[in-house]
Design an enzyme around this catalytic site. Structure first.
Site, PDB file in Angstrom:
ATOM      1  N   ASP A 128      18.323  59.980  48.181  1.00  0.00           N
ATOM      2  CA  ASP A 128      19.712  59.962  48.646  1.00  0.00           C
ATOM      3  C   ASP A 128      20.546  59.168  47.654  1.00  0.00           C
ATOM      4  OD1 ASP A 128      20.941  60.798  51.634  1.00  0.00           O
ATOM      5  OD2 ASP A 128      22.206  59.440  50.476  1.00  0.00           O
ATOM      6  N   LYS A 167      27.728  77.472  48.264  1.00  0.00           N
ATOM      7  CA  LYS A 167      26.681  77.874  49.210  1.00  0.00           C
ATOM      8  C   LYS A 167      26.328  79.352  49.070  1.00  0.00           C
ATOM      9  CE  LYS A 167      25.662  74.033  51.444  1.00  0.00           C
ATOM     10  NZ  LYS A 167      24.420  73.324  51.064  1.00  0.00           N
ATOM     11  N   ASN A 226      18.805  69.677  49.811  1.00  0.00           N
ATOM     12  CA  ASN A 226      19.649  69.495  50.999  1.00  0.00           C
ATOM     13  C   ASN A 226      20.896  68.654  50.731  1.00  0.00           C
ATOM     14  OD1 ASN A 226      20.012  68.970  54.118  1.00  0.00           O
ATOM     15  ND2 ASN A 226      19.856  66.948  53.159  1.00  0.00           N
ATOM     16  N   TYR A 279      33.037  74.735  48.662  1.00  0.00           N
ATOM     17  CA  TYR A 279      31.783  74.714  49.425  1.00  0.00           C
ATOM     18  C   TYR A 279      31.249  76.135  49.651  1.00  0.00           C
ATOM     19  CZ  TYR A 279      28.734  73.344  53.382  1.00  0.00           C
ATOM     20  OH  TYR A 279      27.678  73.126  54.230  1.00  0.00           O
TER      21      TYR A 279
HETATM   22  N1  LIG Z   1      25.411  70.089  59.638  1.00  0.00           N
HETATM   23  C1  LIG Z   1      25.528  71.397  59.617  1.00  0.00           C
HETATM   24  O1  LIG Z   1      25.749  72.044  60.634  1.00  0.00           O
HETATM   25  C2  LIG Z   1      25.377  72.137  58.320  1.00  0.00           C
HETATM   26  C3  LIG Z   1      25.730  73.497  58.311  1.00  0.00           C
HETATM   27  C4  LIG Z   1      25.546  74.206  57.138  1.00  0.00           C
HETATM   28  C5  LIG Z   1      25.022  73.592  56.034  1.00  0.00           C
HETATM   29  N2  LIG Z   1      24.715  72.267  56.063  1.00  0.00           N
HETATM   30  C6  LIG Z   1      24.174  71.674  54.857  1.00  0.00           C
HETATM   31  O2  LIG Z   1      23.048  70.869  55.161  1.00  0.00           O
HETATM   32  C7  LIG Z   1      22.973  69.751  54.256  1.00  0.00           C
HETATM   33  C8  LIG Z   1      22.937  68.445  55.024  1.00  0.00           C
HETATM   34  O3  LIG Z   1      24.071  68.379  55.868  1.00  0.00           O
HETATM   35  P1  LIG Z   1      24.295  67.201  56.925  1.00  0.00           P
HETATM   36  O4  LIG Z   1      25.129  67.782  57.997  1.00  0.00           O
HETATM   37  O5  LIG Z   1      23.021  66.540  57.247  1.00  0.00           O
HETATM   38  O6  LIG Z   1      25.234  66.239  56.050  1.00  0.00           O
HETATM   39  P2  LIG Z   1      25.364  64.631  56.036  1.00  0.00           P
HETATM   40  O7  LIG Z   1      26.678  64.374  55.405  1.00  0.00           O
HETATM   41  O8  LIG Z   1      25.069  64.044  57.377  1.00  0.00           O
HETATM   42  O9  LIG Z   1      24.175  64.197  55.047  1.00  0.00           O
HETATM   43  C9  LIG Z   1      24.198  64.487  53.679  1.00  0.00           C
HETATM   44  C10 LIG Z   1      23.367  63.478  52.958  1.00  0.00           C
HETATM   45  O10 LIG Z   1      23.406  63.812  51.546  1.00  0.00           O
HETATM   46  C11 LIG Z   1      23.648  62.628  50.814  1.00  0.00           C
HETATM   47  N3  LIG Z   1      24.260  62.986  49.533  1.00  0.00           N
HETATM   48  C12 LIG Z   1      25.527  63.370  49.284  1.00  0.00           C
HETATM   49  N4  LIG Z   1      25.696  63.622  47.990  1.00  0.00           N
HETATM   50  C13 LIG Z   1      24.498  63.382  47.384  1.00  0.00           C
HETATM   51  C14 LIG Z   1      24.014  63.470  46.054  1.00  0.00           C
HETATM   52  N5  LIG Z   1      24.803  63.854  45.033  1.00  0.00           N
HETATM   53  N6  LIG Z   1      22.726  63.162  45.811  1.00  0.00           N
HETATM   54  C15 LIG Z   1      21.902  62.763  46.803  1.00  0.00           C
HETATM   55  N7  LIG Z   1      22.308  62.665  48.078  1.00  0.00           N
HETATM   56  C16 LIG Z   1      23.584  62.976  48.384  1.00  0.00           C
HETATM   57  C17 LIG Z   1      24.534  61.780  51.688  1.00  0.00           C
HETATM   58  O11 LIG Z   1      24.508  60.417  51.304  1.00  0.00           O
HETATM   59  C18 LIG Z   1      23.924  62.049  53.065  1.00  0.00           C
HETATM   60  O12 LIG Z   1      22.876  61.140  53.335  1.00  0.00           O
HETATM   61  C19 LIG Z   1      24.154  69.913  53.320  1.00  0.00           C
HETATM   62  O13 LIG Z   1      23.772  70.622  52.165  1.00  0.00           O
HETATM   63  C20 LIG Z   1      25.116  70.735  54.138  1.00  0.00           C
HETATM   64  O14 LIG Z   1      26.033  71.421  53.333  1.00  0.00           O
HETATM   65  C21 LIG Z   1      24.889  71.522  57.191  1.00  0.00           C
END
Ligand SMILES: NC(=O)c1ccc[n+]([C@@H]2O[C@H](COP(=O)([O-])OP(=O)(O)OC[C@H]3O[C@@H](n4cnc5c(N)ncnc54)[C@H](O)[C@@H]3O)[C@@H](O)[C@H]2O)c1
Length: 302
Positions: A36, A158, A88, A154
């Site tokens: 992270d 994606k 992720n 985004y």
């Molecule tokens: N939550 C949803 O419903 C949803 C839907 C579609 C896609 N996603 C995708 O799932 C993934 C996780 O989403 P989430 O909801 O858990 O988000 P979140 O914001 O809760 O967690 C994301 C994590 O990634 C870390 N991060 C950000 N930039 C970074 C980098 N450059 N290097 C390393 N770590 C980094 C952040 O510190 C955080 O801990 C993302 O790729 C998001 O686009 C989530």
């Protein structure tokens, strides 16, 4: 599912979905490299995994460039090998097109698209050298499949991730490395910013009640653990024949996204002119236009 003996890397695993993936992979027996950009969060997750009897290492740093990607693979090698990569890590910088800055665009493309590319390339090199196959699990989003208001950067990143999954599935098939895109939906800090869901998620959290059935089934929105089940399956030997797919999961919903294909086709001998296209469009290939954009959530009347 038994993942013992396997080594996995999960990027952005300090919280939210990534944390759930790391913990579920570790609970199934895999050693996990927890990455992270937030070093404290990554260390806490690795500590929690170790406290539950699992194996975990931390690589703090921002996904994007090749140097971090190489560090992730090197950390996996400390456990002896690399079997699974889950890309992720992600951020949002939502703005409508005419207000989106170069920085907003580049920041999102750098983490999601470039970060997926650099990490997957480093992992593929290692997995090909190992010669025992592997799993690349790339995290996409409904926004990439449909487009979404305010998400130029985004949605583009994606969608590109799914295109890379389909490309790499072809390129890595001979090495027995499967490549799939996951299209998740779950309650996290990220989804809390969606106005239609925010009050429902807050209420469920405050009262400790489960999410309503319509949310889990119709919207496919549930917990991060719901999504982690698919990651464990894709990491396992049970999914050996599954590659090149975009798989949706959230709440009670598991779905296969279609591959884009020609839906309507017409021919004109010698080729089309602008006039013949205009004359035939409404009754021809344009008779049933495709939808675009994620439909607004249908929240039932209270
Ligand atoms: N939550 C949803 O419903 C949803 C839907 C579609 C896609 N996603 C995708 O799932 C993934 C996780 O989403 P989430 O909801 O858990 O988000 P979140 O914001 O809760 O967690 C994301 C994590 O990634 C870390 N991060 C950000 N930039 C970074 C980098 N450059 N290097 C390393 N770590 C980094 C952040 O510190 C955080 O801990 C993302 O790729 C998001 O686009 C989530």
């Amino acid at each position: 599912m038994d993942l013992s003996g396997k080594v996995a890397v999960v990027t952005g695993a300090g919280r939210g979905l990534g944390r759930a993936y790391a913990e579920a992979l570790a609970a199934a027996g895999a050693a996990v490299v927890v990455n992270d950009v937030n070093a404290e969060a990554a260390a806490e997750v690795a500590g929690a995994i170790r406290a539950s009897g699992g194996r975990a290492a931390v690589v703090a740093g921002a996904v994007g460039g090749s140097e971090l990607a190489d560090r992730l693979v090197a950390a996996a090698e400390e456990f002896g090998r690399l079997d699974v990569l889950v890309t992720n890590a992600g951020i949002l910088r939502d703005r409508v097109l005419w207000k989106m800055s170069d920085e907003d665009f580049d920041a999102v493309v750098d983490v999601h698209l470039r970060g997926t590319f650099t990490c997957a390339r480093a992992a593929a090199v290692r997995m090909r050298e190992q010669g025992t196959g592997g799993r690349l699990i790339l995290i996409s989003s409904p926004a990439g499949q449909r487009g979404n208001f305010g998400q130029t950067n985004y949605a583009a990143a994606k969608a590109g991730i799914v295109a890379m999954a389909r490309t790499w599935a072809m390129e890595l098939a001979r090495a027995d490395i499967t490549v799939n895109a996951v299209v998740p939906v779950a309650a996290t800090e990220m989804t809390r910013t969606i106005p239609a869901f925010a009050p429902i998620l807050e209420e469920a959290e405050r009262t400790g009640t489960p999410f309503p059935e319509w949310l889990r089934k119709d919207e496919g929105l549930g917990t991060v653990e719901d999504v982690a089940a698919l990651i464990v399956y894709l990491a396992s030997d049970a999914s050996a024949g599954v590659t090149g797919q975009a798989i949706g999961i959230g709440g009670d919903r598991l779905a296969l996204w279609s591959h884009p294909s020609e839906k309507a086709v017409a021919f004109a001998d010698g080729g089309w002119t602008a006039d013949t296209i205009a004359a035939s469009w409404e009754k021809g290939v344009g008779a049933e236009p495709e939808t675009y954009g994620i439909p607004a959530p249908r929240v039932p009347e209270a």
